[in-house]
Design an enzyme around this catalytic site. Structure first.
Site, PDB file in Angstrom:
ATOM      1  N   TYR A   1      74.088 -27.019 -26.979  1.00  0.00           N
ATOM      2  CA  TYR A   1      72.677 -26.976 -27.393  1.00  0.00           C
ATOM      3  C   TYR A   1      72.283 -28.288 -28.079  1.00  0.00           C
ATOM      4  O   TYR A   1      71.330 -28.954 -27.664  1.00  0.00           O
ATOM      5  CB  TYR A   1      72.476 -25.791 -28.343  1.00  0.00           C
ATOM      6  CG  TYR A   1      71.032 -25.553 -28.755  1.00  0.00           C
ATOM      7  CD1 TYR A   1      70.104 -25.054 -27.852  1.00  0.00           C
ATOM      8  CD2 TYR A   1      70.622 -25.813 -30.056  1.00  0.00           C
ATOM      9  CE1 TYR A   1      68.790 -24.812 -28.240  1.00  0.00           C
ATOM     10  CE2 TYR A   1      69.300 -25.578 -30.452  1.00  0.00           C
ATOM     11  CZ  TYR A   1      68.399 -25.079 -29.540  1.00  0.00           C
ATOM     12  OH  TYR A   1      67.092 -24.848 -29.919  1.00  0.00           O
TER      13      TYR A   1
ATOM     14  N   GLU B   1      73.751 -31.321 -28.343  1.00  0.00           N
ATOM     15  CA  GLU B   1      73.840 -32.567 -27.562  1.00  0.00           C
ATOM     16  C   GLU B   1      72.914 -32.520 -26.350  1.00  0.00           C
ATOM     17  O   GLU B   1      72.380 -33.547 -25.927  1.00  0.00           O
ATOM     18  CB  GLU B   1      75.283 -32.828 -27.122  1.00  0.00           C
ATOM     19  CG  GLU B   1      76.242 -33.094 -28.272  1.00  0.00           C
ATOM     20  CD  GLU B   1      76.070 -34.459 -28.947  1.00  0.00           C
ATOM     21  OE1 GLU B   1      74.990 -35.079 -28.837  1.00  0.00           O
ATOM     22  OE2 GLU B   1      77.022 -34.897 -29.604  1.00  0.00           O
TER      23      GLU B   1
ATOM     24  N   ARG C   1      69.463 -13.956 -35.291  1.00  0.00           N
ATOM     25  CA  ARG C   1      68.792 -14.838 -36.247  1.00  0.00           C
ATOM     26  C   ARG C   1      68.412 -14.037 -37.490  1.00  0.00           C
ATOM     27  O   ARG C   1      68.166 -12.836 -37.410  1.00  0.00           O
ATOM     28  CB  ARG C   1      67.583 -15.497 -35.596  1.00  0.00           C
ATOM     29  CG  ARG C   1      68.064 -16.528 -34.578  1.00  0.00           C
ATOM     30  CD  ARG C   1      67.001 -17.484 -34.200  1.00  0.00           C
ATOM     31  NE  ARG C   1      66.486 -17.176 -32.890  1.00  0.00           N
ATOM     32  CZ  ARG C   1      65.662 -17.974 -32.231  1.00  0.00           C
ATOM     33  NH1 ARG C   1      65.264 -19.096 -32.749  1.00  0.00           N
ATOM     34  NH2 ARG C   1      65.235 -17.639 -31.038  1.00  0.00           N
TER      35      ARG C   1
HETATM   36  N1  LIG Z   1      62.636 -20.384 -32.371  1.00  0.00           N
HETATM   37  C1  LIG Z   1      63.052 -21.396 -33.094  1.00  0.00           C
HETATM   38  O1  LIG Z   1      63.231 -21.260 -34.306  1.00  0.00           O
HETATM   39  C2  LIG Z   1      63.289 -22.754 -32.448  1.00  0.00           C
HETATM   40  C3  LIG Z   1      63.772 -23.786 -33.263  1.00  0.00           C
HETATM   41  C4  LIG Z   1      64.013 -25.032 -32.677  1.00  0.00           C
HETATM   42  C5  LIG Z   1      63.726 -25.262 -31.340  1.00  0.00           C
HETATM   43  N2  LIG Z   1      63.261 -24.237 -30.574  1.00  0.00           N
HETATM   44  C6  LIG Z   1      63.028 -24.527 -29.150  1.00  0.00           C
HETATM   45  O2  LIG Z   1      61.814 -23.948 -28.716  1.00  0.00           O
HETATM   46  C7  LIG Z   1      61.950 -23.502 -27.363  1.00  0.00           C
HETATM   47  C8  LIG Z   1      61.571 -22.030 -27.264  1.00  0.00           C
HETATM   48  O3  LIG Z   1      62.446 -21.283 -28.098  1.00  0.00           O
HETATM   49  P1  LIG Z   1      62.264 -19.712 -28.359  1.00  0.00           P
HETATM   50  O4  LIG Z   1      62.674 -19.433 -29.742  1.00  0.00           O
HETATM   51  O5  LIG Z   1      60.938 -19.291 -27.878  1.00  0.00           O
HETATM   52  O6  LIG Z   1      63.426 -19.146 -27.432  1.00  0.00           O
HETATM   53  P2  LIG Z   1      63.374 -18.078 -26.234  1.00  0.00           P
HETATM   54  O7  LIG Z   1      64.791 -17.866 -25.819  1.00  0.00           O
HETATM   55  O8  LIG Z   1      62.580 -16.888 -26.622  1.00  0.00           O
HETATM   56  O9  LIG Z   1      62.570 -18.877 -25.112  1.00  0.00           O
HETATM   57  C9  LIG Z   1      63.172 -19.720 -24.185  1.00  0.00           C
HETATM   58  C10 LIG Z   1      62.599 -19.392 -22.814  1.00  0.00           C
HETATM   59  O10 LIG Z   1      63.160 -20.294 -21.851  1.00  0.00           O
HETATM   60  C11 LIG Z   1      63.554 -19.541 -20.712  1.00  0.00           C
HETATM   61  N3  LIG Z   1      64.616 -20.272 -20.023  1.00  0.00           N
HETATM   62  C12 LIG Z   1      65.887 -20.487 -20.431  1.00  0.00           C
HETATM   63  N4  LIG Z   1      66.543 -21.219 -19.536  1.00  0.00           N
HETATM   64  C13 LIG Z   1      65.674 -21.493 -18.530  1.00  0.00           C
HETATM   65  C14 LIG Z   1      65.752 -22.211 -17.319  1.00  0.00           C
HETATM   66  N5  LIG Z   1      66.894 -22.812 -16.923  1.00  0.00           N
HETATM   67  N6  LIG Z   1      64.638 -22.278 -16.529  1.00  0.00           N
HETATM   68  C15 LIG Z   1      63.478 -21.678 -16.898  1.00  0.00           C
HETATM   69  N7  LIG Z   1      63.352 -20.976 -18.028  1.00  0.00           N
HETATM   70  C16 LIG Z   1      64.434 -20.894 -18.847  1.00  0.00           C
HETATM   71  C17 LIG Z   1      63.979 -18.198 -21.257  1.00  0.00           C
HETATM   72  O11 LIG Z   1      63.986 -17.167 -20.288  1.00  0.00           O
HETATM   73  C18 LIG Z   1      62.940 -17.975 -22.354  1.00  0.00           C
HETATM   74  O12 LIG Z   1      61.791 -17.349 -21.857  1.00  0.00           O
HETATM   75  C19 LIG Z   1      63.390 -23.772 -26.942  1.00  0.00           C
HETATM   76  O13 LIG Z   1      63.447 -24.977 -26.217  1.00  0.00           O
HETATM   77  C20 LIG Z   1      64.114 -23.928 -28.271  1.00  0.00           C
HETATM   78  O14 LIG Z   1      65.232 -24.786 -28.159  1.00  0.00           O
HETATM   79  C21 LIG Z   1      63.056 -22.985 -31.090  1.00  0.00           C
END
Ligand SMILES: NC(=O)c1ccc[n+]([C@@H]2O[C@H](COP(=O)([O-])OP(=O)(O)OC[C@H]3O[C@@H](n4cnc5c(N)ncnc54)[C@H](O)[C@@H]3O)[C@@H](O)[C@H]2O)c1
Length: 320
Positions: free
Chosen positions: A151, A153, A192
């Site tokens: 994640y 990297e 979480r």
């Molecule tokens: N929630 C947090 O606190 C937080 C913090 C830092 C960064 N982020 C970033 O924000 C973004 C959204 O996070 P979230 O909390 O909503 O997570 P989440 O897991 O609810 O959403 C991620 C979405 O991406 C989709 N997905 C995963 N791999 C995929 C692929 N190969 N192709 C297409 N879709 C794919 C999943 O099905 C999901 O709907 C992510 O990139 C995450 O790294 C979130």
């Protein structure tokens, strides 16, 4: 999405069926955009966007970002990536592919159609930081071979790709480093802390706090985060980021547990467990740059109010 005849902005949200993505799709529709949500439903769910499906300005496409996507859009929010450790460690190779191949494919698309593109990066690019709070100029302290590296990297490499496409091909990029965000539509079993405590409290199970609970965390309500993403996308081309987005107000984990017990009216006890060795004492964003560049943006939802909405959501899920 087809060629442009209306004045509506055509926006692609990858990972749009996830927690943050679904709120972003809602906000963009409310702002008058045509929204294309692309998701492979790995951690996202159709339920998260079911209420948008009848909207003529909303389109849903099952798509994995590790494969190219050919659509006509003006803006791309690249959110696709599992975000919780239990999810991103399930298939670590696919996690790195999602971040790296996903970034290459979405940047390639942005280059072809001359779209502006925003990357959902993370505070995890700072790794186990030696600087508190973290400022954007800090390069981080990341283990390249550990179980979290797929994640951390992967996201770092995606940032590199964004800046190389910017320097080499003149792409208009925005990189957001998102800190701990919570709210309705979080995955109930993602481990979480906010969702964990709420689910335990609603089930009447003990609330598990690691250590003595004096370690602090900061939590950003999803609406505040989405507002910042939209504002970042709207900044001038000179604003590329990376920019930290989060809520700097700190709470102890014990304080959060007590607040959840009180707000749910639960009979759950707080149970102390040994502190894992890699648990940071403190994690808090420095959001000075965001305040300066995002037109007066400031997280405005108090934890008490955000928790109340999140608890209602989880209650509804249990009832449903
Ligand atoms: N929630 C947090 O606190 C937080 C913090 C830092 C960064 N982020 C970033 O924000 C973004 C959204 O996070 P979230 O909390 O909503 O997570 P989440 O897991 O609810 O959403 C991620 C979405 O991406 C989709 N997905 C995963 N791999 C995929 C692929 N190969 N192709 C297409 N879709 C794919 C999943 O099905 C999901 O709907 C992510 O990139 C995450 O790294 C979130």
């Amino acid at each position: 999405m087809t060629r442009k005849y209306s004045s509506r902005r055509r926006v692609l949200v990858t990972g749009g069926a996830g927690f943050i993505g679904s709120h972003l799709c809602e906000r963009l529709l409310a702002d008058g955009c045509d929204v294309l949500c692309a998701d492979n439903f790995f951690t996202g769910a159709k339920d998260n966007i079911a209420h948008l499906v009848g909207n003529p300005h909303f389109e849903l496409q099952r798509h994995d970002v590790t494969f190219p996507l050919y659509v006509e859009v003006d803006e791309i929010y690249n959110l696709a990536c599992p975000a919780a450790p239990i999810h991103y460690q399930f298939d670590p190779v696919q996690t790195t592919k999602t971040s790296v191949h996903g970034a290459i494919n979405m940047l390639g698309l942005a280059k072809r159609v001359k779209a502006k593109i925003l990357q959902a990066s993370t505070s995890e690019v700072y790794g186990d930081p030696e600087v508190h709070p973290q400022v954007e100029s800090y390069w981080g302290h990341v283990n390249p071979i550990g179980v979290r590296s797929c994640y951390d990297e992967g996201k770092r490499c995606a940032e590199t790709l964004f800046f190389d496409y910017h320097r080499q091909h003149g792409l208009r990029i925005k990189v957001a480093r998102i800190f701990n965000t919570y709210g309705p539509r979080m995955h109930p079993n993602d481990g979480r802390v906010v969702s964990n405590f709420i689910v335990q409290a609603l089930r009447g199970e003990p609330i598990t706090v690691y250590g003595d609970g004096s370690q602090t965390r900061s939590f950003c309500y999803v609406d505040d985060l989405v507002d910042a993403l939209v504002r970042l996308m709207a900044t001038g081309d000179e604003v590329t980021g990376p920019v930290n987005l989060g809520n700097p107000r700190e709470f102890t984990i014990r304080g959060l547990a007590e607040m959840v017990v009180e707000r749910t009216g639960s009979k759950s006890r707080i149970e102390l467990r040994p502190l894992p060795s890699d648990d940071p004492k403190q994690r808090r964003p420095d959001i000075s740059l965001a305040r300066k560049t995002l037109g007066g943006w400031e997280p405005t939802t108090p934890l008490e109010a955000g928790l109340a909405r999140t608890i209602d959501y989880f209650r509804g899920m249990r009832a449903g």
